[in-house]
Enzyme design. Structure first.
Site, mmCIF file in Angstrom:
data_model
loop_
_atom_site.group_PDB
_atom_site.id
_atom_site.type_symbol
_atom_site.label_atom_id
_atom_site.label_comp_id
_atom_site.label_asym_id
_atom_site.label_seq_id
_atom_site.Cartn_x
_atom_site.Cartn_y
_atom_site.Cartn_z
ATOM 1 N N SER A 129 5.530 -2.684 12.288
ATOM 2 C CA SER A 129 5.536 -3.619 11.154
ATOM 3 C C SER A 129 6.731 -3.378 10.249
ATOM 4 C CB SER A 129 4.269 -3.440 10.318
ATOM 5 O OG SER A 129 3.139 -3.585 11.121
ATOM 6 N N CYS A 181 -5.975 -2.402 13.294
ATOM 7 C CA CYS A 181 -7.363 -2.517 12.834
ATOM 8 C C CYS A 181 -8.336 -1.970 13.874
ATOM 9 C CB CYS A 181 -7.699 -3.977 12.501
ATOM 10 S SG CYS A 181 -6.822 -4.544 11.019
ATOM 11 N N HIS A 194 -7.415 -9.329 3.493
ATOM 12 C CA HIS A 194 -6.546 -8.831 2.411
ATOM 13 C C HIS A 194 -7.195 -8.819 1.032
ATOM 14 C CE1 HIS A 194 -2.722 -7.532 0.808
ATOM 15 N NE2 HIS A 194 -2.982 -8.313 -0.221
ATOM 16 N N HIS A 223 -3.610 2.098 8.730
ATOM 17 C CA HIS A 223 -3.255 2.215 10.149
ATOM 18 C C HIS A 223 -2.468 3.496 10.443
ATOM 19 C CE1 HIS A 223 -4.595 -1.780 10.336
ATOM 20 N NE2 HIS A 223 -3.466 -2.433 10.350
ATOM 21 N N GLN A 255 10.106 -5.256 8.644
ATOM 22 C CA GLN A 255 10.381 -5.396 7.209
ATOM 23 C C GLN A 255 11.844 -5.029 6.901
ATOM 24 O OE1 GLN A 255 9.155 -6.638 4.623
ATOM 25 N NE2 GLN A 255 6.939 -6.742 4.835
ATOM 26 N N SER A 271 1.639 -0.381 -5.480
ATOM 27 C CA SER A 271 0.727 -0.595 -4.364
ATOM 28 C C SER A 271 0.135 -1.986 -4.489
ATOM 29 C CB SER A 271 -0.390 0.448 -4.420
ATOM 30 O OG SER A 271 -0.917 0.651 -3.138
ATOM 31 N N LYS A 309 4.524 -7.546 14.783
ATOM 32 C CA LYS A 309 3.705 -7.234 13.614
ATOM 33 C C LYS A 309 2.268 -7.687 13.889
ATOM 34 C CE LYS A 309 1.822 -7.085 9.468
ATOM 35 N NZ LYS A 309 0.459 -7.546 9.185
ATOM 36 N N SER A 339 -5.688 1.622 -2.326
ATOM 37 C CA SER A 339 -5.000 1.997 -1.086
ATOM 38 C C SER A 339 -3.948 3.092 -1.230
ATOM 39 C CB SER A 339 -4.362 0.758 -0.454
ATOM 40 O OG SER A 339 -3.361 0.251 -1.301
ATOM 41 N N GLU A 355 4.523 -9.330 4.148
ATOM 42 C CA GLU A 355 3.909 -8.519 5.195
ATOM 43 C C GLU A 355 2.699 -9.162 5.879
ATOM 44 O OE1 GLU A 355 4.791 -5.527 6.318
ATOM 45 O OE2 GLU A 355 3.000 -4.635 7.168
ATOM 46 N N HIS A 365 0.816 -1.219 0.000
ATOM 47 C CA HIS A 365 0.000 0.000 0.000
ATOM 48 C C HIS A 365 0.853 1.274 0.000
ATOM 49 C CE1 HIS A 365 -3.123 -2.828 1.099
ATOM 50 N NE2 HIS A 365 -2.428 -3.194 2.153
ATOM 51 N N ASP A 379 3.297 -7.637 -0.069
ATOM 52 C CA ASP A 379 2.173 -7.609 0.869
ATOM 53 C C ASP A 379 0.995 -8.291 0.176
ATOM 54 O OD1 ASP A 379 0.086 -7.060 2.563
ATOM 55 O OD2 ASP A 379 0.482 -4.917 2.739
ATOM 56 N N ASN A 392 4.825 -11.189 8.913
ATOM 57 C CA ASN A 392 3.535 -11.122 9.617
ATOM 58 C C ASN A 392 3.593 -11.752 10.995
ATOM 59 O OD1 ASN A 392 0.513 -10.655 9.569
ATOM 60 N ND2 ASN A 392 0.626 -12.852 9.995
ATOM 61 N N ASP A 451 -0.031 -4.570 14.574
ATOM 62 C CA ASP A 451 -0.661 -4.021 13.360
ATOM 63 C C ASP A 451 -2.043 -4.647 13.157
ATOM 64 O OD1 ASP A 451 -1.386 -4.404 10.543
ATOM 65 O OD2 ASP A 451 0.580 -3.702 9.940
ATOM 66 N N ASN A 452 -2.105 -5.972 13.102
ATOM 67 C CA ASN A 452 -3.378 -6.638 12.811
ATOM 68 C C ASN A 452 -4.415 -6.329 13.889
ATOM 69 O OD1 ASN A 452 -1.262 -7.753 11.344
ATOM 70 N ND2 ASN A 452 -2.188 -9.773 11.199
HETATM 71 N N1 LIG Z 1 -6.696 -4.388 6.553
HETATM 72 C C1 LIG Z 1 -5.575 -4.463 7.231
HETATM 73 O O1 LIG Z 1 -5.000 -3.449 7.598
HETATM 74 C C2 LIG Z 1 -5.008 -5.810 7.585
HETATM 75 C C3 LIG Z 1 -3.991 -5.901 8.534
HETATM 76 C C4 LIG Z 1 -3.495 -7.154 8.855
HETATM 77 C C5 LIG Z 1 -4.004 -8.286 8.229
HETATM 78 N N2 LIG Z 1 -4.967 -8.165 7.277
HETATM 79 C C6 LIG Z 1 -5.588 -9.321 6.614
HETATM 80 O O2 LIG Z 1 -6.725 -9.694 7.399
HETATM 81 C C7 LIG Z 1 -6.983 -11.088 7.260
HETATM 82 C C8 LIG Z 1 -7.014 -11.735 8.639
HETATM 83 O O3 LIG Z 1 -5.743 -11.640 9.245
HETATM 84 P P1 LIG Z 1 -5.479 -12.211 10.713
HETATM 85 O O4 LIG Z 1 -4.071 -11.887 11.007
HETATM 86 O O5 LIG Z 1 -6.559 -11.812 11.631
HETATM 87 O O6 LIG Z 1 -5.611 -13.786 10.419
HETATM 88 P P2 LIG Z 1 -5.949 -14.916 11.496
HETATM 89 O O7 LIG Z 1 -5.608 -16.187 10.826
HETATM 90 O O8 LIG Z 1 -5.349 -14.563 12.809
HETATM 91 O O9 LIG Z 1 -7.541 -14.782 11.669
HETATM 92 C C9 LIG Z 1 -8.492 -15.169 10.733
HETATM 93 C C10 LIG Z 1 -9.582 -15.903 11.508
HETATM 94 O O10 LIG Z 1 -10.673 -16.179 10.633
HETATM 95 C C11 LIG Z 1 -11.179 -17.472 10.933
HETATM 96 N N3 LIG Z 1 -11.880 -17.982 9.760
HETATM 97 C C12 LIG Z 1 -11.369 -18.538 8.635
HETATM 98 N N4 LIG Z 1 -12.326 -18.892 7.792
HETATM 99 C C13 LIG Z 1 -13.506 -18.541 8.379
HETATM 100 C C14 LIG Z 1 -14.860 -18.660 7.990
HETATM 101 N N5 LIG Z 1 -15.205 -19.242 6.839
HETATM 102 N N6 LIG Z 1 -15.794 -18.169 8.835
HETATM 103 C C15 LIG Z 1 -15.470 -17.599 10.022
HETATM 104 N N7 LIG Z 1 -14.181 -17.490 10.450
HETATM 105 C C16 LIG Z 1 -13.219 -17.953 9.634
HETATM 106 C C17 LIG Z 1 -9.934 -18.273 11.298
HETATM 107 O O11 LIG Z 1 -10.252 -19.422 12.081
HETATM 108 C C18 LIG Z 1 -9.107 -17.252 12.064
HETATM 109 O O12 LIG Z 1 -9.336 -17.323 13.451
HETATM 110 C C19 LIG Z 1 -5.889 -11.607 6.339
HETATM 111 O O13 LIG Z 1 -6.367 -11.609 5.017
HETATM 112 C C20 LIG Z 1 -4.792 -10.590 6.504
HETATM 113 O O14 LIG Z 1 -3.911 -10.610 5.409
HETATM 114 C C21 LIG Z 1 -5.508 -6.955 6.973
#
Ligand SMILES: NC(=O)c1ccc[n+]([C@@H]2O[C@H](COP(=O)([O-])OP(=O)(O)OC[C@H]3O[C@@H](n4cnc5c(N)ncnc54)[C@H](O)[C@@H]3O)[C@@H](O)[C@H]2O)c1
Length: 476
Positions: free
Chosen positions: A368, A202, A308, A360, A372, A79, A193, A84, A159, A56, A134, A188, A197-198
């Site tokens: 994060s 969020c 993602h 974020h 990197q 990106s 991280k 983003s 990432e 991003h 990423d 990650n 971050d997550n």
């Molecule tokens: N937008 C952002 O800024 C940002 C930041 C970090 C991560 N992400 C993305 O967010 C997503 C989640 O990341 P995370 O670190 O929380 O992952 P994670 O693996 O910790 O959490 C995902 C959760 O979803 C559950 N899950 C999977 N399939 C499911 C379903 N069908 N129904 C209900 N629950 C289900 C899993 O059991 C798990 O507990 C990823 O795609 C990651 O790349 C986005």
């Protein structure tokens, strides 16, 4: 000031001065990144590195890019999401001489074009020898279409959760079709991280996105968070703290039980769909909200995704089955269903915090991105004894690597030609000693007064006074 990049494509280069002012501001909130820049700059550990980055293109990423450049790297950037980019950040980076191909609101074709352009845009005219990714799109592109670029490549640092899933899949296929051809660092799963971050990222940026898009009141509403991983935990906490009643869906009984113990009602999406007014998907999985859910939603349900990729919400079904769609403003679409009710879809089902807000905060991105930078240095200086003699943390990181078990996965070198002395092909996590260093660099900024063990305490615990303090198995 550096001359502008020879090759770049951004929305408006005239935004560079505005971008620079915000970069200056962000630097103050990114202590880890700035300290890392200052600490290693004199040794130029990335001199000769040519990093193709796909992440991003925000103000915070600009500080990352300039840190990598300050450590000696040549860089090209794109990106990793069509919505983003912050156009003023991209303009400032282009004006600083770095080839960047990114603007907010790219089409899918333009997105792919940007990734392709960056491969041939290094000022030296040479090809990449490191990837910073990423989500894995750039890694996949180079592996499938330009594998010759990986011959002299030191590796990839990835990432996000979803990109890391892809890396582990590719590692399983190492030596076969679609297999991993270079070493990779799973950034990650550094504690500093994913547990920051997550989660905390969020926790702030989800509602920033929903609010900027809709101005909807959160308090009193019923919301549902699909997935209770790191991202889901942050999102659920944010919604609850604003006064929403939060439902959670999960497939994993451990996470489901965690959600229940935290006081959330755990239900299926079928149960949640007719009840909730705000929907947030965070699973990294696909088909979480589909046609049958849309059909029973309440009037003006707000639907968004913070995972993602845009496969969590079946936007294609919505487009095909809605009677009408009105674009309220960019990234906010109000669909009229055949039952007469409306659904408000944010960012076309893509990352809402980056599509409808600016991602974020700088501080958490500093955590994060410090990982990197350390990951890129680890990949590029692997086997450089001089460097690890001077910077003992990298020597200890290499030692830890050999003895570490648990989340670290290693495979023998795949049958690939390489002209560089690099780590064996595998997926590595950031060693604990560096993870703790990242945390330490951020403590002062948030007023932490850390306790130091006495010699007696250290001996009793069997720990070095300077760390690492926990085993790889510790879950935080
Ligand atoms: N937008 C952002 O800024 C940002 C930041 C970090 C991560 N992400 C993305 O967010 C997503 C989640 O990341 P995370 O670190 O929380 O992952 P994670 O693996 O910790 O959490 C995902 C959760 O979803 C559950 N899950 C999977 N399939 C499911 C379903 N069908 N129904 C209900 N629950 C289900 C899993 O059991 C798990 O507990 C990823 O795609 C990651 O790349 C986005």
């Amino acid at each position: 000031m550096a001359a502008p990049a020879q090759q770049f494509k951004v929305a408006d280069i005239n935004l560079a001065a505005f971008g620079r002012r915000e970069i200056d501001l962000a630097e103050q909130e990114m202590p880890g990144l700035m300290a890392t820049r200052a600490k290693y700059a004199q040794d130029q550990p990335l001199k000769g590195a040519r990093i193709a980055g796909c992440l991003h293109m925000t103000i915070q990423t600009a500080v990352l890019i300039e840190t990598l450049a300050a450590l000696g790297a040549e860089i090209t950037w794109s990106s990793c999401n069509i919505f983003s980019t912050q156009d003023h950040a991209a303009a400032a980076i282009a004006a600083a001489g770095i080839p960047v191909f990114a603007w907010k609101g790219e089409t899918e074709e333009e997105y792919n074009w940007c990734l392709e352009q960056q491969l041939n845009a290094f000022p030296s005219g040479k090809k990449l020898n490191l990837i910073l990714d990423d989500g894995g799109d750039l890694t996949a592109l180079v592996h499938t279409k330009y594998p010759e670029q990986l011959e002299g490549c030191y590796g990839v640092s990835e990432e996000t959760t979803t990109g890391v899933h892809h890396l582990y899949k590719m590692l399983k296929n190492a030596g076969k079709a679609n297999g991993l051809l270079v070493p990779a660092i799973n950034v990650n799963d550094a504690v500093t991280k994913s547990k920051f971050d997550n989660l905390y990222g969020c926790r702030e940026s989800l509602l920033d996105g929903i609010k900027r898009a809709t101005d909807v009141m959160i308090a009193g509403k019923i919301s549902v968070v699909a997935g209770f991983g790191d991202v889901g935990k942050g999102c659920a906490e944010a919604l609850r703290s604003f006064g929403s009643r939060v439902l959670v869906t999960e497939i994993d009984p451990i996470n489901a039980l965690q959600a229940a113990m935290a006081g959330y009602e755990v239900v299926t999406m079928e149960e949640a769909a007719p009840r909730a007014q705000i929907f947030v998907t965070t699973t990294g999985c696909r088909d979480i909200i589909v046609g049958k859910h849309f059909e029973v939603m309440r009037e003006d349900a707000v639907v968004c995704n913070i995972g993602h990729f845009d496969i969590e919400i079946d936007v294609a079904w919505l487009k095909a089955n809605a009677k009408e769609v009105v674009s309220i403003k960019p990234q906010v679409d109000r669909f009229t269903m055949s039952n007469g009710r409306h659904i408000i879809l944010l960012a076309e089902g893509r990352l809402v915090n980056l599509g409808c807000a600016t991602g974020h905060s700088s501080f958490v991105m500093s955590c994060s991105f410090t990982n990197q930078v350390l990951a890129q240095i680890m990949l590029y200086t692997a086997g450089n004894k001089e460097f690890s003699k001077k910077y003992i943390e990298f020597a200890r990181a290499a030692e830890a690597d050999e003895v570490t078990e648990g989340p670290v996965l290693k495979k023998k070198e795949a049958d690939v030609k390489t002209s560089v002395d690099r780590l064996p092909v595998g997926v590595y996590v950031i060693p604990k000693i560096l993870d703790e260093q990242v945390a330490l660099l951020h403590c002062e900024h948030v007023n932490v007064h850390l306790t130091k063990m006495t010699d007696v305490q250290a001996e009793y615990m069997g720990l070095p006074i300077e760390g690492p303090f926990k085993s790889e198995m510790y879950r935080y």
